[in-house]
Design a protein around this motif. Structure first.
Motif, PDB file in Angstrom:
ATOM      1  N   LYS A 114       0.829  -1.208   0.000  1.00 56.89           N
ATOM      2  CA  LYS A 114       0.000   0.000   0.000  1.00 56.89           C
ATOM      3  C   LYS A 114       0.857   1.249   0.000  1.00 56.89           C
ATOM      4  O   LYS A 114       0.580   2.223  -0.719  1.00 56.89           O
ATOM      5  CB  LYS A 114      -0.914  -0.003   1.233  1.00 56.89           C
ATOM      6  CG  LYS A 114      -2.046  -1.012   1.191  1.00 56.89           C
ATOM      7  CD  LYS A 114      -2.870  -0.934   2.472  1.00 56.89           C
ATOM      8  CE  LYS A 114      -4.011  -1.916   2.493  1.00 56.89           C
ATOM      9  NZ  LYS A 114      -4.795  -1.840   3.755  1.00 56.89           N
ATOM     10  N   TYR A 117       2.441   1.605  -3.428  1.00 60.92           N
ATOM     11  CA  TYR A 117       1.434   2.015  -4.410  1.00 60.92           C
ATOM     12  C   TYR A 117       1.213   3.531  -4.355  1.00 60.92           C
ATOM     13  O   TYR A 117       1.233   4.220  -5.389  1.00 60.92           O
ATOM     14  CB  TYR A 117       0.134   1.278  -4.124  1.00 60.92           C
ATOM     15  CG  TYR A 117      -1.010   1.639  -5.044  1.00 60.92           C
ATOM     16  CD1 TYR A 117      -1.054   1.179  -6.353  1.00 60.92           C
ATOM     17  CD2 TYR A 117      -2.065   2.433  -4.598  1.00 60.92           C
ATOM     18  CE1 TYR A 117      -2.119   1.500  -7.199  1.00 60.92           C
ATOM     19  CE2 TYR A 117      -3.126   2.753  -5.428  1.00 60.92           C
ATOM     20  CZ  TYR A 117      -3.156   2.284  -6.720  1.00 60.92           C
ATOM     21  OH  TYR A 117      -4.201   2.612  -7.551  1.00 60.92           O
ATOM     22  N   PHE A 187      -5.228  -3.411  -6.251  1.00 65.26           N
ATOM     23  CA  PHE A 187      -5.483  -2.262  -5.388  1.00 65.26           C
ATOM     24  C   PHE A 187      -6.761  -1.562  -5.831  1.00 65.26           C
ATOM     25  O   PHE A 187      -6.937  -1.266  -7.021  1.00 65.26           O
ATOM     26  CB  PHE A 187      -4.334  -1.254  -5.459  1.00 65.26           C
ATOM     27  CG  PHE A 187      -3.015  -1.774  -4.960  1.00 65.26           C
ATOM     28  CD1 PHE A 187      -2.711  -1.745  -3.604  1.00 65.26           C
ATOM     29  CD2 PHE A 187      -2.070  -2.287  -5.840  1.00 65.26           C
ATOM     30  CE1 PHE A 187      -1.497  -2.211  -3.134  1.00 65.26           C
ATOM     31  CE2 PHE A 187      -0.844  -2.754  -5.384  1.00 65.26           C
ATOM     32  CZ  PHE A 187      -0.560  -2.713  -4.026  1.00 65.26           C
ATOM     33  N   ASP A 215      -6.141  -0.985  -9.827  1.00 68.52           N
ATOM     34  CA  ASP A 215      -4.882  -1.306 -10.502  1.00 68.52           C
ATOM     35  C   ASP A 215      -4.434  -2.694 -10.059  1.00 68.52           C
ATOM     36  O   ASP A 215      -4.556  -3.059  -8.883  1.00 68.52           O
ATOM     37  CB  ASP A 215      -3.781  -0.292 -10.149  1.00 68.52           C
ATOM     38  CG  ASP A 215      -4.012   1.063 -10.789  1.00 68.52           C
ATOM     39  OD1 ASP A 215      -4.139   1.112 -12.025  1.00 68.52           O
ATOM     40  OD2 ASP A 215      -4.056   2.069 -10.054  1.00 68.52           O
ATOM     41  N   TRP A 217      -1.093  -4.802  -9.882  1.00 67.73           N
ATOM     42  CA  TRP A 217       0.359  -4.649  -9.962  1.00 67.73           C
ATOM     43  C   TRP A 217       1.050  -5.918  -9.501  1.00 67.73           C
ATOM     44  O   TRP A 217       0.593  -6.592  -8.567  1.00 67.73           O
ATOM     45  CB  TRP A 217       0.830  -3.482  -9.091  1.00 67.73           C
ATOM     46  CG  TRP A 217       0.486  -2.127  -9.640  1.00 67.73           C
ATOM     47  CD1 TRP A 217      -0.296  -1.843 -10.720  1.00 67.73           C
ATOM     48  CD2 TRP A 217       0.924  -0.870  -9.126  1.00 67.73           C
ATOM     49  NE1 TRP A 217      -0.380  -0.487 -10.912  1.00 67.73           N
ATOM     50  CE2 TRP A 217       0.367   0.142  -9.948  1.00 67.73           C
ATOM     51  CE3 TRP A 217       1.714  -0.491  -8.055  1.00 67.73           C
ATOM     52  CZ2 TRP A 217       0.588   1.494  -9.731  1.00 67.73           C
ATOM     53  CZ3 TRP A 217       1.948   0.868  -7.821  1.00 67.73           C
ATOM     54  CH2 TRP A 217       1.394   1.845  -8.661  1.00 67.73           C
ATOM     55  N   THR A 235       2.351  -3.752 -14.582  1.00 66.44           N
ATOM     56  CA  THR A 235       1.062  -3.113 -14.253  1.00 66.44           C
ATOM     57  C   THR A 235       0.057  -3.513 -15.324  1.00 66.44           C
ATOM     58  O   THR A 235       0.413  -3.694 -16.498  1.00 66.44           O
ATOM     59  CB  THR A 235       1.170  -1.586 -14.210  1.00 66.44           C
ATOM     60  OG1 THR A 235       1.523  -1.100 -15.515  1.00 66.44           O
ATOM     61  CG2 THR A 235       2.220  -1.142 -13.212  1.00 66.44           C
TER      62      THR A 235
END
Length: 239
Positions: A114, A117, A187, A215, A217, A235
């Motif tokens: 997190k 990100y 996310f 997203d 990732w 990604t």
């Protein structure tokens, strides 16, 4: 010998006190039992053994009989608990990854993911290549750097502000060759983002609207390396 009446009175009192103490306490013979110590704080097990001429055997407190599990010591939950279904491929992959890298745990990985990100999204919006370099693989960094250069060449700028990350879910994990670990995370975040042209006009997004962004990732790390950092290697947009 003349005795003062006061001395006679004091002697009588002393005799009475002595007689009463003797009747209460008695006479020590050397065979009396030691005083009771309810909390066991005054004498050790060894001392008690010497007093009884018996061998002291120390037993573990609350220890279960041999061959039986200790009800107060439950085995730790599997590393994937709360992040994968029992018997799933993801659960098995997280187990293998944890065995290869004892420092890996899904909970701490998600928390770190997190942070990464948010730092990457913020760094890309600001065009901060230096901040991005240590977080991205070479291939991903080159792609981000080209996008930043093109944006700047056109005179565009991006403003982005995180509202929060609603969810971060591990979708897959793998360990290749016993050393290359990859973890893919989805996310779901809320953010405010807008792109402006040279004149300051909004050409994409809305500076007043909160958007939900998803997203997917993939992060990678060599678990045999002393470097504990994971890097973003891919990604993709969700299906």
């Amino acid at each position: 010998m003349n005795l003062d009446p006061l001395n006679i009175l004091l002697l009588a009192v002393a005799l009475v006190v002595f007689w009463r103490l003797k009747s209460v306490l008695g006479t020590r013979t050397g065979t009396e039992k030691p005083p009771v110590d309810p909390f066991g704080t005054k004498r050790s097990d060894e001392q008690r053994g010497r007093e009884s001429n018996e061998t002291v055997v120390r037993f573990p407190q609350n220890a279960p009989p041999p061959g039986q599990p200790d009800p107060e010591r439950e085995p730790p939950a599997p590393v994937w608990t709360g992040y994968a279904e029992a018997g799933s491929e993801l659960a098995s992959s997280l187990e293998r990854l944890s065995e290869a890298d004892p420092g890996f745990a899904p909970r701490t990985f998600i928390e770190g993911g997190k942070m990464a990100y948010e730092m990457i999204v913020d760094g890309f919006a600001k065009g901060d290549k230096a901040a991005l370099k240590n977080l991205l693989s070479k291939e991903v960094f080159d792609g981000f750097a080209r996008a930043i250069d093109e944006r700047q060449a056109q005179g565009h700028r991006v403003e982005s502000r995180f509202v929060g990350i609603d969810k971060a879910t591990i979708q897959s994990a793998s360990l290749v060759g016993g050393r290359k670990a990859t973890v893919t995370v989805a996310f779901v975040s809320e953010m405010i983002t807008a792109t402006y042209d040279k004149a300051g006009e909004v050409i994409d997004g809305d500076p007043k609207e909160i958007r939900e962004v998803t997203d997917v990732w993939t992060f990678e790390r060599d678990v045999t390396s002393r470097n504990p950092n994971w890097k973003l290697v891919a990604t993709e947009a969700p299906d």
